[in-house]
Design an enzyme around this catalytic site. Structure first.
Site, PDB file in Angstrom:
ATOM      1  N   LYS A   9      64.470  10.055  52.089  1.00 15.73           N
ATOM      2  CA  LYS A   9      64.377  11.470  50.968  1.00 15.73           C
ATOM      3  C   LYS A   9      66.038  11.888  50.979  1.00 15.73           C
ATOM      4  O   LYS A   9      66.331  11.151  49.556  1.00 15.73           O
ATOM      5  CB  LYS A   9      63.695  12.079  51.379  1.00 15.73           C
ATOM      6  N   ARG A  84      56.143  21.837  50.842  1.00 20.35           N
ATOM      7  CA  ARG A  84      56.425  20.777  51.537  1.00 20.35           C
ATOM      8  C   ARG A  84      54.471  20.621  51.956  1.00 20.35           C
ATOM      9  O   ARG A  84      53.729  20.259  52.514  1.00 20.35           O
ATOM     10  CB  ARG A  84      56.652  21.066  52.900  1.00 20.35           C
ATOM     11  N   ARG A 121      69.376   8.713  64.019  1.00 17.95           N
ATOM     12  CA  ARG A 121      70.759   9.726  62.464  1.00 17.95           C
ATOM     13  C   ARG A 121      71.411  10.555  63.355  1.00 17.95           C
ATOM     14  O   ARG A 121      71.522  11.504  64.192  1.00 17.95           O
ATOM     15  CB  ARG A 121      69.464  10.297  62.289  1.00 17.95           C
ATOM     16  N   ARG A 152      71.636  16.686  64.426  1.00 21.41           N
ATOM     17  CA  ARG A 152      70.457  17.672  63.691  1.00 21.41           C
ATOM     18  C   ARG A 152      70.117  18.445  64.649  1.00 21.41           C
ATOM     19  O   ARG A 152      69.230  17.508  65.581  1.00 21.41           O
ATOM     20  CB  ARG A 152      69.025  17.127  62.768  1.00 21.41           C
ATOM     21  N   ARG A 163      57.146  17.342  63.683  1.00 20.48           N
ATOM     22  CA  ARG A 163      58.259  17.743  62.959  1.00 20.48           C
ATOM     23  C   ARG A 163      56.587  16.289  61.787  1.00 20.48           C
ATOM     24  O   ARG A 163      56.458  16.596  60.979  1.00 20.48           O
ATOM     25  CB  ARG A 163      59.131  16.970  62.210  1.00 20.48           C
TER      26      ARG A 163
HETATM   27  P1  ADP Z   1      63.337  15.931  56.792  1.00 21.81           P
HETATM   28  O1  ADP Z   1      64.793  15.634  57.781  1.00 21.81           O
HETATM   29  O2  ADP Z   1      62.151  16.560  57.692  1.00 21.81           O
HETATM   30  O3  ADP Z   1      62.950  16.013  55.216  1.00 21.81           O
HETATM   31  P2  ADP Z   1      64.703  18.375  55.468  1.00 21.81           P
HETATM   32  O4  ADP Z   1      65.998  18.377  55.631  1.00 21.81           O
HETATM   33  O5  ADP Z   1      63.866  18.369  54.260  1.00 21.81           O
HETATM   34  O6  ADP Z   1      64.198  17.380  57.159  1.00 21.81           O
HETATM   35  O7  ADP Z   1      64.258  20.591  56.209  1.00 21.81           O
HETATM   36  C1  ADP Z   1      64.359  20.377  57.489  1.00 21.81           C
HETATM   37  C2  ADP Z   1      63.454  21.355  58.416  1.00 21.81           C
HETATM   38  O8  ADP Z   1      63.493  22.844  57.436  1.00 21.81           O
HETATM   39  C3  ADP Z   1      62.050  21.268  58.411  1.00 21.81           C
HETATM   40  O9  ADP Z   1      61.296  20.463  59.661  1.00 21.81           O
HETATM   41  C4  ADP Z   1      61.534  22.661  57.903  1.00 21.81           C
HETATM   42  O10 ADP Z   1      61.619  23.549  59.261  1.00 21.81           O
HETATM   43  C5  ADP Z   1      62.309  23.696  56.970  1.00 21.81           C
HETATM   44  N1  ADP Z   1      61.814  23.049  55.357  1.00 21.81           N
HETATM   45  C6  ADP Z   1      62.851  22.577  54.690  1.00 21.81           C
HETATM   46  N2  ADP Z   1      62.117  22.824  53.527  1.00 21.81           N
HETATM   47  C7  ADP Z   1      60.304  23.006  53.416  1.00 21.81           C
HETATM   48  C8  ADP Z   1      59.765  23.677  53.100  1.00 21.81           C
HETATM   49  N3  ADP Z   1      59.833  23.032  52.198  1.00 21.81           N
HETATM   50  N4  ADP Z   1      58.554  24.183  53.116  1.00 21.81           N
HETATM   51  C9  ADP Z   1      58.844  25.038  54.581  1.00 21.81           C
HETATM   52  N5  ADP Z   1      59.771  24.483  55.126  1.00 21.81           N
HETATM   53  C10 ADP Z   1      60.996  23.796  54.825  1.00 21.81           C
END
Ligand code: ADP
Length: 209
Positions: A9, A84, A121, A152, A163
């Site tokens: 994504k 989400r 990653r 990360r 996750r």
């Molecule tokens: P991913 O690689 O899982 O797509 P992101 O960078 O989008 O990771 O998000 C990292 C973390 O930030 C998530 O695991 C969550 O804890 C938090 N987070 C991000 N966006 C949201 C959201 N829309 N609702 C709730 N938590 C979020």
């Protein structure tokens, strides 16, 4: 853009936003910046992110609502990592008011590939580029700017597993939520970055006015 962690994504959203000239709004990036800056939000979010859970709907809806109020989103925007949950998706529909319909792209990738990608990653400290690995060994130096690459804190294996569980419990339902809409497309995210970018571009062109 929807999809499980590791589906690509972030990478695809950056590319697409750049090529279409719209802001890339990544809720994960917004939260990670807040954590680095040590703001109130950052302090609240840090533990939640590092345990692989979701930050509360109330906080996330507030963040996105404020961001979409900014002028640069007038001609469009790309949301990465939001919604989400179904509650967030309902709130997003309300925020959109009289705008064009949402185009929803779901990137699908199987679990083995997701775990493989996430474990190698790395993110560039300087430019934010995301780097994967083809030979199983994580890269150390950024191809784009020469900056140093970091893992990360939520890409550690035990957090990745959590996750994925949270994705299955809370976020996967969004496919059902959106798939009846004429502006929904599912794209096979398991191919290489260029091929997926071409599929995503074609999907968007096929539905966007
Ligand atoms: P991913 O690689 O899982 O797509 P992101 O960078 O989008 O990771 O998000 C990292 C973390 O930030 C998530 O695991 C969550 O804890 C938090 N987070 C991000 N966006 C949201 C959201 N829309 N609702 C709730 N938590 C979020």
């Amino acid at each position: 853009m929807l999809g499980p962690p590791g589906a690509g994504k972030g990478t695809q959203a950056r590319r697409l936003a750049e090529s279409r000239g719209v802001p890339h709004i990544s809720t994960g990036e917004i939260l990670r910046e807040a954590v680095q800056e040590g703001t109130d939000l950052g302090r609240k979010a840090k533990m939640v992110i590092e345990s692989g859970q979701l930050v509360s709907d109330e906080i996330m809806i507030g963040i996105v609502n404020d961001r979409l109020d900014k002028d640069d989103t007038r001609d469009g925007f790309l949301l990465d990592g939001f919604p989400r949950t179904v509650l967030q998706a309902d709130a997003l529909d309300k925020m959109l008011g009289g705008r064009q319909p949402l185009v929803v792209i779901d990137l699908s990738v199987n679990d083995d590939e997701l775990v493989r990608r996430l474990s190698t990653r790395r993110i560039c400290d300087s430019c934010g580029a995301i780097t994967g690995s083809l030979n199983g060994k994580p890269a150390v130096v950024c191809d784009t700017c020469g900056g140093s690459l970091k893992q990360r804190s939520d890409d550690r294996e035990e957090v990745v597993r959590q996750r994925l569980v949270v994705y299955r419990q809370s976020t996967e339902q969004l496919i059902g939520y959106y798939q009846q809409r004429p502006t929904f497309r599912s794209v096979d995210g398991s191919q290489d970055e260029e091929s997926v970018a071409a599929l995503v571009g074609a999907a968007v062109d096929g539905v966007a006015a």
